[in-house]
Design a protein around this motif. Structure first.
Motif, PDB file in Angstrom:
ATOM      1  N   THR A 146      20.921  17.831 -17.001  1.00 52.20           N
ATOM      2  CA  THR A 146      22.186  16.631 -17.334  1.00 52.20           C
ATOM      3  C   THR A 146      22.801  16.158 -16.054  1.00 52.20           C
ATOM      4  O   THR A 146      23.015  17.057 -14.856  1.00 52.20           O
ATOM      5  N   GLU A 147      23.375  15.054 -16.063  1.00 54.02           N
ATOM      6  CA  GLU A 147      24.068  14.430 -14.977  1.00 54.02           C
ATOM      7  C   GLU A 147      25.222  13.648 -15.498  1.00 54.02           C
ATOM      8  O   GLU A 147      24.857  12.506 -16.380  1.00 54.02           O
ATOM      9  N   TYR A 148      26.544  13.966 -15.512  1.00 45.21           N
ATOM     10  CA  TYR A 148      27.604  13.010 -16.097  1.00 45.21           C
ATOM     11  C   TYR A 148      28.403  12.473 -14.980  1.00 45.21           C
ATOM     12  O   TYR A 148      28.488  12.834 -13.832  1.00 45.21           O
ATOM     13  N   ILE A 149      29.035  11.072 -15.360  1.00 48.56           N
ATOM     14  CA  ILE A 149      29.900  10.679 -14.562  1.00 48.56           C
ATOM     15  C   ILE A 149      31.324  10.316 -15.185  1.00 48.56           C
ATOM     16  O   ILE A 149      31.451  10.200 -16.411  1.00 48.56           O
ATOM     17  N   ASN A 150      32.226  10.271 -14.437  1.00 46.73           N
ATOM     18  CA  ASN A 150      33.628  10.398 -15.111  1.00 46.73           C
ATOM     19  C   ASN A 150      34.066   8.726 -15.286  1.00 46.73           C
ATOM     20  O   ASN A 150      34.003   8.231 -14.306  1.00 46.73           O
ATOM     21  N   LEU A 151      34.562   8.424 -16.384  1.00 45.84           N
ATOM     22  CA  LEU A 151      34.850   6.928 -16.751  1.00 45.84           C
ATOM     23  C   LEU A 151      36.310   6.902 -16.780  1.00 45.84           C
ATOM     24  O   LEU A 151      37.078   5.937 -17.236  1.00 45.84           O
ATOM     25  N   GLY A 152      37.011   7.981 -16.381  1.00 44.96           N
ATOM     26  CA  GLY A 152      38.495   8.212 -16.336  1.00 44.96           C
ATOM     27  C   GLY A 152      39.260   8.740 -17.530  1.00 44.96           C
ATOM     28  O   GLY A 152      38.850   9.466 -18.353  1.00 44.96           O
TER      29      GLY A 152
ATOM     30  N   LEU B  88      52.475   8.935  -9.998  1.00 43.47           N
ATOM     31  CA  LEU B  88      51.128   8.556  -9.587  1.00 43.47           C
ATOM     32  C   LEU B  88      50.878   8.889  -8.021  1.00 43.47           C
ATOM     33  O   LEU B  88      51.721   8.889  -7.452  1.00 43.47           O
ATOM     34  N   VAL B  89      49.422   9.012  -7.785  1.00 45.17           N
ATOM     35  CA  VAL B  89      49.103   9.617  -6.426  1.00 45.17           C
ATOM     36  C   VAL B  89      48.610   7.952  -5.517  1.00 45.17           C
ATOM     37  O   VAL B  89      47.580   7.855  -6.211  1.00 45.17           O
ATOM     38  N   PRO B  90      49.167   7.510  -4.821  1.00 42.19           N
ATOM     39  CA  PRO B  90      48.260   6.198  -4.293  1.00 42.19           C
ATOM     40  C   PRO B  90      47.105   6.827  -3.446  1.00 42.19           C
ATOM     41  O   PRO B  90      47.257   7.767  -2.668  1.00 42.19           O
ATOM     42  N   LYS B  91      46.182   6.130  -3.471  1.00 44.89           N
ATOM     43  CA  LYS B  91      44.755   6.595  -2.605  1.00 44.89           C
ATOM     44  C   LYS B  91      45.236   6.355  -1.135  1.00 44.89           C
ATOM     45  O   LYS B  91      44.563   7.347  -0.318  1.00 44.89           O
ATOM     46  N   THR B  92      45.822   5.282  -0.943  1.00 44.15           N
ATOM     47  CA  THR B  92      46.306   5.267   0.451  1.00 44.15           C
ATOM     48  C   THR B  92      47.531   4.416   0.629  1.00 44.15           C
ATOM     49  O   THR B  92      47.628   3.578  -0.446  1.00 44.15           O
ATOM     50  N   THR B  93      48.169   4.388   1.432  1.00 45.15           N
ATOM     51  CA  THR B  93      49.622   3.619   1.698  1.00 45.15           C
ATOM     52  C   THR B  93      49.549   2.652   2.650  1.00 45.15           C
ATOM     53  O   THR B  93      50.418   1.981   3.202  1.00 45.15           O
ATOM     54  N   THR B  94      48.268   2.438   3.264  1.00 48.19           N
ATOM     55  CA  THR B  94      47.822   1.641   4.457  1.00 48.19           C
ATOM     56  C   THR B  94      47.110   0.464   3.755  1.00 48.19           C
ATOM     57  O   THR B  94      46.022   0.593   3.232  1.00 48.19           O
ATOM     58  N   PHE B  95      47.357  -0.749   3.897  1.00 48.23           N
ATOM     59  CA  PHE B  95      46.707  -2.001   3.193  1.00 48.23           C
ATOM     60  C   PHE B  95      47.196  -3.339   3.756  1.00 48.23           C
ATOM     61  O   PHE B  95      48.286  -3.006   4.749  1.00 48.23           O
ATOM     62  N   ILE B  96      46.661  -4.351   3.480  1.00 44.46           N
ATOM     63  CA  ILE B  96      47.097  -5.601   4.184  1.00 44.46           C
ATOM     64  C   ILE B  96      48.763  -5.893   3.768  1.00 44.46           C
ATOM     65  O   ILE B  96      49.042  -5.632   2.751  1.00 44.46           O
ATOM     66  N   ASN B  97      49.208  -6.120   4.917  1.00 49.88           N
ATOM     67  CA  ASN B  97      50.628  -6.407   4.864  1.00 49.88           C
ATOM     68  C   ASN B  97      51.563  -5.327   4.566  1.00 49.88           C
ATOM     69  O   ASN B  97      52.652  -5.454   4.126  1.00 49.88           O
ATOM     70  N   SER B  98      51.138  -3.973   4.674  1.00 51.27           N
ATOM     71  CA  SER B  98      51.764  -2.764   4.353  1.00 51.27           C
ATOM     72  C   SER B  98      53.256  -2.671   5.214  1.00 51.27           C
ATOM     73  O   SER B  98      53.998  -1.912   4.759  1.00 51.27           O
ATOM     74  N   ASP B  99      53.021  -3.240   6.375  1.00 45.87           N
ATOM     75  CA  ASP B  99      54.243  -3.220   7.358  1.00 45.87           C
ATOM     76  C   ASP B  99      54.951  -4.277   7.245  1.00 45.87           C
ATOM     77  O   ASP B  99      56.259  -4.389   8.042  1.00 45.87           O
ATOM     78  N   LEU B 100      55.029  -4.938   6.399  1.00 45.59           N
ATOM     79  CA  LEU B 100      55.924  -6.239   5.718  1.00 45.59           C
ATOM     80  C   LEU B 100      57.331  -5.668   5.671  1.00 45.59           C
ATOM     81  O   LEU B 100      57.466  -4.864   4.720  1.00 45.59           O
TER      82      LEU B 100
ATOM     83  N   THR C 128      39.290   9.937  -9.690  1.00 50.08           N
ATOM     84  CA  THR C 128      40.378  10.665  -8.909  1.00 50.08           C
ATOM     85  C   THR C 128      41.653  10.490  -9.753  1.00 50.08           C
ATOM     86  O   THR C 128      42.495  11.524  -9.776  1.00 50.08           O
ATOM     87  N   GLY C 129      41.895   9.495 -10.540  1.00 46.91           N
ATOM     88  CA  GLY C 129      43.085   9.176 -11.354  1.00 46.91           C
ATOM     89  C   GLY C 129      44.176   8.542 -10.206  1.00 46.91           C
ATOM     90  O   GLY C 129      45.285   8.519 -10.629  1.00 46.91           O
ATOM     91  N   ASN C 130      43.929   8.366  -9.135  1.00 50.96           N
ATOM     92  CA  ASN C 130      44.781   7.797  -7.984  1.00 50.96           C
ATOM     93  C   ASN C 130      44.934   6.330  -8.447  1.00 50.96           C
ATOM     94  O   ASN C 130      44.144   5.549  -8.665  1.00 50.96           O
ATOM     95  N   VAL C 131      46.069   5.768  -7.596  1.00 49.75           N
ATOM     96  CA  VAL C 131      46.162   4.434  -7.789  1.00 49.75           C
ATOM     97  C   VAL C 131      45.818   3.712  -6.585  1.00 49.75           C
ATOM     98  O   VAL C 131      45.701   4.500  -5.399  1.00 49.75           O
ATOM     99  N   ASP C 132      45.104   2.654  -6.581  1.00 48.16           N
ATOM    100  CA  ASP C 132      44.493   2.027  -5.607  1.00 48.16           C
ATOM    101  C   ASP C 132      44.871   0.371  -5.549  1.00 48.16           C
ATOM    102  O   ASP C 132      44.971  -0.131  -6.608  1.00 48.16           O
ATOM    103  N   LEU C 133      44.848  -0.223  -4.409  1.00 49.83           N
ATOM    104  CA  LEU C 133      44.755  -1.648  -4.190  1.00 49.83           C
ATOM    105  C   LEU C 133      43.454  -2.070  -3.610  1.00 49.83           C
ATOM    106  O   LEU C 133      42.928  -1.477  -2.673  1.00 49.83           O
ATOM    107  N   VAL C 134      42.731  -2.825  -4.625  1.00 46.89           N
ATOM    108  CA  VAL C 134      41.447  -3.034  -4.401  1.00 46.89           C
ATOM    109  C   VAL C 134      40.910  -4.429  -4.300  1.00 46.89           C
ATOM    110  O   VAL C 134      41.720  -5.171  -4.626  1.00 46.89           O
ATOM    111  N   TRP C 135      39.917  -4.626  -3.526  1.00 44.66           N
ATOM    112  CA  TRP C 135      39.413  -5.940  -3.285  1.00 44.66           C
ATOM    113  C   TRP C 135      37.739  -5.955  -3.382  1.00 44.66           C
ATOM    114  O   TRP C 135      37.208  -4.646  -3.789  1.00 44.66           O
ATOM    115  N   PHE C 136      37.348  -7.142  -3.573  1.00 44.81           N
ATOM    116  CA  PHE C 136      35.765  -7.137  -3.647  1.00 44.81           C
ATOM    117  C   PHE C 136      34.815  -6.233  -2.894  1.00 44.81           C
ATOM    118  O   PHE C 136      35.220  -6.332  -1.329  1.00 44.81           O
ATOM    119  N   ASP C 137      33.926  -5.626  -3.262  1.00 45.28           N
ATOM    120  CA  ASP C 137      32.924  -5.078  -2.261  1.00 45.28           C
ATOM    121  C   ASP C 137      32.088  -6.002  -1.131  1.00 45.28           C
ATOM    122  O   ASP C 137      31.954  -6.937  -1.632  1.00 45.28           O
TER     123      ASP C 137
END
Length: 660
Positions: free
Chosen positions: A87-93, A149-161, A195-204
């Motif tokens: 068997t193989e499972y995937i996590n839906l959250g 909550l844990v951010p996946k990354t703190t580097t994103f578009i305009n993060s240095d604004l 992962t349960g982490n917070v993320d800022l996401v855009w289209f693939d």
């Protein structure tokens, strides 16, 4: 997840589809142990937009037994069984199960939950004290830390604004703050299901899945959205403060598709808007996809919001789009509904923008400082001189020139109407259909009244008395009028609003092919050429033309919708100069009137509206009367006899004060 998992999902099968709900370390519910089904919704599309959305993933679970899951966190997995029985499972959250208010539903083993974004609805509490050199990524990190909550990354578009202080001091929620951060990052926010982490996401950028005609059950294909060739960032309440970027060549070839970012607390000055604009433009420019939806019984549990997919059409050709909403259901098999609705074209008018208007007498910048509670107007004249006007919350001086406010349209959204559905104060043509209703949908779209009327091959009009203009009236004494409305209309059919008298006509018209979702329309600075205006509304049979917040007032500019002087109306109570009417939303034809002419109650009896009681000078007239204990009228009172062999009325002597 392996490639074998994806391959197995293409095979229609029930016996080798797996589901598992885990609660803590001790409880696991699966396909062999009371699990009936579950449905997950993964969505980033809200009210025509994706930029800045913060939508929690949701889960609905049905079991054959009742478990103590309320207010607890469950992990949802789905999987496949291969031919070799591995068997193989995937996590839906992970989801927090909401406490069920419906006791019967809870007993039936039905549970609903949301991911960790349920925490966003608490009031925002900023943990930053020293605002020296603070940037957007510092706010983001503080927000996540405050919510656990844990951010996946703190580097994103305009993060240095740069951020110069806390603007969120009026009971805003964490969702408000995260939404503004995501807008600046040209992203939506989500909890990563694995992962349960917070993320800022855009289209693939890479393709995640290809659907042939054999892979789906139904396909609904609408128009292509895009390419995006215009971006505007502005304060919506202040005209002329757009900061924009455009692809003029694309606009010439494809027409304008504009995305707007409005009222972002982190972009409250022109300098900050201009600083944030290039990175957002580089990401959004050229975005194109097809508005469509597909359903498939060989579901794709691994597809997420933002995934790029390719779909084969009936004519064998392929088109590309993105997953904006994925509803995945496990019931022993896999089922998916994938939706890609088009974004709303903002159509934000570009006024006084430095990049598009090369010549002007003066340039005006309005800086809204939410941190210090100030509004600063900076005016540069053609000679290069500057004038500053500073407005604070406590010391606000407002200059109003020829503005009105009171509605001259009576019963403007048709709260008041008779038993035949004919609205008071309106002329209604006999042909067609008029539908009057309360509308939470319109409130969500920005309307104030919450009440609408829909015209299907129907015309309604109202005559309004105005002050006629003439050349003899000095400019400072002229009386201007302005009309405004909100219109919802399908792409089919036509509708219009016409303002006219014997000497002039002004029209707002939406033709076939034009649609509107409670869009704002107005006619300003009217100078009447007669002593009256007819204000006429029309919608064709197939237009579904719906109107709300109709406002006709004195003034050169549009004002917020209000009711007419002397009116207080809603769906149940109508108060105007004629009196008070209280009506029933449940029983049509049942109402009470209190006016100078009568105080009476009416009821729909066998299809006929009948006066059931009234006060006629010193006499009360009643259709029927039900009395519980006794009727008194000196020197007698009537009391019931309800026991014994003889039952009926007893006429009993009584004193003048009714004591015996």
């Amino acid at each position: 997840m392996t490639d074998n998992f994806k391959t197995e999902c293409k095979n229609p099968a029930y016996a080798n589809r797996l589901g598992k709900i885990t609660y803590g370390e001790d409880l696991s519910i699966n396909e062999n142990d009371y699990l009936v089904d579950f449905e997950m919704v993964d969505d980033c599309y809200l009210d025509g937009n994706i930029i800045g959305t913060t939508i929690a993933k949701s889960i609905k679970i049905n079991t054959l037994d009742n478990y103590e899951l309320a207010d607890g966190d469950v992990t949802v997995n789905t999987g496949v069984k291969y031919a070799d029985n591995t068997t193989e499972y995937i996590n839906l959250g992970e989801y927090t199960i909401q406490r069920e208010t419906n006791e019967q539903t809870a007993k039936n083993g039905q549970y609903e939950g949301l991911d960790f974004f349920t925490r966003l609805d608490n009031q925002y509490m900023c943990g930053i004290n020293d605002w020296t050199n603070i940037t957007l990524k510092d706010i983001y990190a503080d927000l996540c830390d405050s919510l656990g909550l844990v951010p996946k990354t703190t580097t994103f578009i305009n993060s240095d604004l740069p951020v110069y202080g806390n603007s969120y001091t009026n009971k805003e929620t964490y969702r408000d703050v995260l939404s503004d951060i995501a807008e600046c990052a040209c992203s939506w926010a989500e909890v990563d299901r694995e992962t349960g982490n917070v993320d800022l996401v855009w289209f693939d950028t890479e393709l995640s899945e290809t659907f042939t005609k054999d892979d789906y059950a139904t396909l609904t294909l609408n128009k292509k959205y895009g390419p995006v060739n215009s971006l505007a960032i502005k304060e919506s309440q202040i005209e002329g403060e757009n900061v924009t970027q455009q692809d003029e060549e694309s606009i010439a070839n494809n027409g304008e598709t504009q995305v707007g970012i409005l009222d972002n607390y982190f972009l409250n000055t022109e300098e900050l808007r201009r600083q944030a604009l290039p990175a957002i433009w580089n990401r959004i420019k050229g975005l194109t996809y097809y508005d469509c939806s597909i359903t498939t019984d060989t579901g794709k549990p691994y597809l997420k919001r933002g995934n790029k997919i390719k779909i084969q059409n009936d004519d064998e050709s392929y088109f590309e789009t993105y997953v904006l909403k994925h509803t995945f259901k496990y019931d022993g098999a896999f089922h998916s509904t994938i939706e890609s609705p088009a974004l709303t074209n903002e159509e934000t008018r570009i006024k006084n923008d430095y990049d598009t208007v090369k010549t002007k007498f003066r340039q005006v910048e309005v800086q809204v400082d939410k941190i210090n509670g100030e509004i600063k107007n900076i005016i540069e004249t053609s000679e290069g001189n500057y004038n500053n006007i500073l407005q604070t919350i406590n010391e606000l001086m407002v200059s109003i020139q020829n503005t009105g406010g009171s509605n001259l349209l009576l019963n403007s959204v048709m709260f008041a109407y008779n038993n035949d559905g004919i609205p008071n104060d309106w002329e209604v043509d006999e042909e067609g259909s008029l539908e009057i209703a309360s509308s939470p949908e319109s409130l969500n779209a920005g309307a104030i009244s919450g009440h609408v009327f829909t015209l299907l091959d129907k015309t309604v009009r109202q005559k309004v008395v105005v002050k006629q203009d003439s050349d003899d009236i000095p400019e400072e004494e002229k009386v201007y009028y302005t009309f405004s409305t909100k219109i919802k209309k399908d792409a089919t059919g036509t509708c219009y609003v016409k303002i006219y008298n014997s000497n002039e006509e002004h029209v707002i018209q939406l033709n076939s092919g034009e649609s509107s979702y409670y869009g704002d329309y107005e006619i300003t600075k009217l100078l009447p050429k007669d002593s009256y205006y007819y204000i006429e509304f029309y919608g064709s049979a197939d237009s579904n033309a719906t109107f709300t917040d109709n406002m006709f007032a004195i003034g050169e500019y549009k004002t917020q919708w209000t009711q007419a002087n002397g009116e207080i109306m809603n769906t149940q109570v109508n108060i105007n100069l004629d009196g008070i009417l209280v009506k029933s939303l449940v029983y049509n034809g049942d109402y009470t009137i209190m006016s100078p002419l009568e105080f009476a109650g009416y009821s729909n009896i066998n299809g006929i509206v009948t006066k059931v009681f009234s006060l006629n000078k010193d006499t009360t007239e009643i259709k029927k009367l039900k009395v519980e204990d006794e009727i008194k009228m000196y020197p007698l009172k009537i009391v019931p006899i309800t026991e014994g062999d003889i039952q009926g009325w007893a006429f009993v002597p009584t004193s003048e004060d009714g004591d015996y």
